[in-house]
Design an enzyme around this catalytic site. Structure first.
Site, PDB file in Angstrom:
ATOM      1  N   ASP A  21      -4.771  10.590   1.771  1.00  0.00           N
ATOM      2  CA  ASP A  21      -4.114  10.826   3.066  1.00  0.00           C
ATOM      3  C   ASP A  21      -5.104  11.358   4.099  1.00  0.00           C
ATOM      4  OD1 ASP A  21      -1.987  10.798   4.780  1.00  0.00           O
ATOM      5  OD2 ASP A  21      -1.063  12.639   4.026  1.00  0.00           O
ATOM      6  N   HIS A  38      -8.920   4.043   8.313  1.00  0.00           N
ATOM      7  CA  HIS A  38      -8.607   3.266   7.109  1.00  0.00           C
ATOM      8  C   HIS A  38      -9.869   2.563   6.595  1.00  0.00           C
ATOM      9  CE1 HIS A  38      -4.490   4.222   7.651  1.00  0.00           C
ATOM     10  NE2 HIS A  38      -4.288   3.442   8.688  1.00  0.00           N
ATOM     11  N   SER A  66       2.290   2.703   0.930  1.00  0.00           N
ATOM     12  CA  SER A  66       3.608   3.005   0.366  1.00  0.00           C
ATOM     13  C   SER A  66       4.652   2.050   0.943  1.00  0.00           C
ATOM     14  CB  SER A  66       4.003   4.454   0.672  1.00  0.00           C
ATOM     15  OG  SER A  66       4.546   4.558   1.979  1.00  0.00           O
ATOM     16  N   ASP A  68       7.190   2.845   2.320  1.00  0.00           N
ATOM     17  CA  ASP A  68       7.624   3.376   3.617  1.00  0.00           C
ATOM     18  C   ASP A  68       6.594   3.140   4.721  1.00  0.00           C
ATOM     19  OD1 ASP A  68      10.144   4.370   2.817  1.00  0.00           O
ATOM     20  OD2 ASP A  68       9.168   6.088   1.862  1.00  0.00           O
ATOM     21  N   LEU A 132     -13.355   1.905 -16.671  1.00  0.00           N
ATOM     22  CA  LEU A 132     -12.364   2.563 -15.822  1.00  0.00           C
ATOM     23  C   LEU A 132     -11.241   1.578 -15.525  1.00  0.00           C
ATOM     24  CD1 LEU A 132     -11.593   5.000 -13.894  1.00  0.00           C
ATOM     25  CD2 LEU A 132     -12.770   3.743 -12.081  1.00  0.00           C
TER      26      LEU A 132
HETATM   27  C1  IPE Z   1       1.455   8.479   1.578  1.00  0.00           C
HETATM   28  O1  IPE Z   1       0.936   8.935   2.779  1.00  0.00           O
HETATM   29  C2  IPE Z   1       1.090   7.055   1.355  1.00  0.00           C
HETATM   30  C3  IPE Z   1      -0.325   6.779   1.168  1.00  0.00           C
HETATM   31  C4  IPE Z   1      -1.290   7.647   1.093  1.00  0.00           C
HETATM   32  C5  IPE Z   1      -0.644   5.387   1.011  1.00  0.00           C
HETATM   33  P1  IPE Z   1       1.808   8.988   4.119  1.00  0.00           P
HETATM   34  O2  IPE Z   1       0.920   9.525   5.155  1.00  0.00           O
HETATM   35  O3  IPE Z   1       2.438   7.671   4.362  1.00  0.00           O
HETATM   36  O4  IPE Z   1       2.958  10.011   3.722  1.00  0.00           O
HETATM   37  P2  IPE Z   1       3.860  10.942   4.647  1.00  0.00           P
HETATM   38  O5  IPE Z   1       4.568  10.040   5.604  1.00  0.00           O
HETATM   39  O6  IPE Z   1       2.949  11.880   5.353  1.00  0.00           O
HETATM   40  O7  IPE Z   1       4.771  11.640   3.698  1.00  0.00           O
HETATM   41  C1  IPE Z   2      -3.396   7.531   4.485  1.00  0.00           C
HETATM   42  O1  IPE Z   2      -3.770   7.953   5.749  1.00  0.00           O
HETATM   43  C2  IPE Z   2      -3.491   6.037   4.356  1.00  0.00           C
HETATM   44  C3  IPE Z   2      -2.199   5.346   4.369  1.00  0.00           C
HETATM   45  C4  IPE Z   2      -1.040   5.911   4.411  1.00  0.00           C
HETATM   46  C5  IPE Z   2      -2.253   3.920   4.326  1.00  0.00           C
HETATM   47  P1  IPE Z   2      -2.735   8.046   6.950  1.00  0.00           P
HETATM   48  O2  IPE Z   2      -2.773   6.751   7.672  1.00  0.00           O
HETATM   49  O3  IPE Z   2      -1.413   8.462   6.466  1.00  0.00           O
HETATM   50  O4  IPE Z   2      -3.402   9.152   7.819  1.00  0.00           O
HETATM   51  P2  IPE Z   2      -2.669  10.337   8.579  1.00  0.00           P
HETATM   52  O5  IPE Z   2      -1.874  11.079   7.557  1.00  0.00           O
HETATM   53  O6  IPE Z   2      -1.786   9.725   9.622  1.00  0.00           O
HETATM   54  O7  IPE Z   2      -3.776  11.140   9.141  1.00  0.00           O
HETATM   55 MG    MG Z   3      -0.560  10.286   6.197  1.00  0.00          MG
END
Ligand code: IPE
Ligand code: IPE
Ligand code: MG
Length: 244
Positions: A21, A38, A66, A68, A132
């Site tokens: 994240d 990303h 995810s 979502d 792995l």
């Molecule tokens: C969880 O992160 C999904 C991934 C890391 C792929 P999100 O950034 O989507 O989760 P929330 O919305 O903060 O819970």
């Molecule tokens: C995690 O980083 C990657 C995915 C969820 C795909 P985020 O894109 O959620 O980054 P933040 O949380 O908005 O900084």
């Molecule tokens: Mg995030």
């Protein structure tokens, strides 16, 4: 049904799962697009995959997208999918060379046909990897995985059958998560590996995913080894009896 197949033995070692994240914030803080974060995040994936075997990790499950995350703006979703596809396509040689077996968990029916092909190809080409087991979770929802397995399971079957259906790794056995890491300071599960993490040790770090280094993984694994896992039991003479 997957349950009739005999999966290969798990690659020995810990199962570490990471909620990667903070990519978006990494980009934004630099005055860049979220997608730049990303892209930088892919480098961190390479770093952890490379460092994992020497840290005693046999399985590494990374939350890449995810179920979502489809709620995000179209450009970001498209950007993420393009980045993931590029990784799946161009990483094959390196994965094979390093003995990394890559598999993907999550729904495939909402992915593009090209992405599905890329997944099948990388899974096939890396199937011999013994160092792995790298699992990428794409369009993944733990609740959906559990609900889908529960719908197929009948209660004359063992919970082990249910577990296998939830884990949904027909090719290779996957143990429960030993250590769950989340970067970027958030301390929540966001629907990741809910069943498999029942007794996982949790490790949270403020570090944003693109800044996550091999040393961070090493620190998390060190923390894991300092923990006393009890699985509901009591410590025996300072040492825990192995489960089962
Ligand atoms: C969880 O992160 C999904 C991934 C890391 C792929 P999100 O950034 O989507 O989760 P929330 O919305 O903060 O819970
Ligand atoms: C995690 O980083 C990657 C995915 C969820 C795909 P985020 O894109 O959620 O980054 P933040 O949380 O908005 O900084
Ligand atoms: Mg995030």
């Amino acid at each position: 049904m997957h349950t009739s197949l005999q999966p290969a033995d798990a690659i020995p070692g810990l199962h570490v799962a990471i909620i990667m994240d903070g990519n978006g914030r990494w980009g934004t803080r630099r005055g860049l697009a979220r997608t730049a974060g990303h892209r930088a995040g892919v480098e961190a994936v390479r770093r952890v995959a490379e460092a994992a075997p020497d840290l005693g990790i046999g399985a590494l499950t990374l939350f890449a997208f995810s179920s979502d995350n489809w709620r995000r703006p179209r450009e970001e979703v498209d950007g993420l999918m393009a980045i993931l596809r590029a990784y799946l396509r161009f990483e094959i040689a390196k994965l094979v060379e390093s003995g990394v077996r890559l598999t993907v968990i999550g729904r495939r029916d909402r992915l593009s046909a090209r992405m599905r092909q890329d997944i099948t190809r990388v899974e096939r080409k890396t199937a011999g990897g013994q160092n792995l087991h790298l699992r990428l979770a794409i369009d993944y929802s733990a609740r959906a995985a559990i609900a889908q397995a529960a719908a197929r399971w009948t209660d004359d079957q063992s919970t082990e059958v249910l577990r296998r259906m939830i884990v949904n790794s027909p090719q290779v056995e996957v143990p429960d998560v030993d250590l769950l890491i989340r970067t970027s300071g958030e301390q929540r599960l966001s629907d990741f590996l809910l069943w498999e993490s029942a007794y996982a040790e949790l490790w949270f770090t403020e570090t944003l995913w693109p800044d996550f280094a091999a040393e961070d993984l090493s620190a998390a694994v060190e923390h894991f080894h300092s923990r006393q896992r009890r699985f509901g039991g009591v410590p025996v003479a300072g040492v825990m009896e192995a489960r089962g």
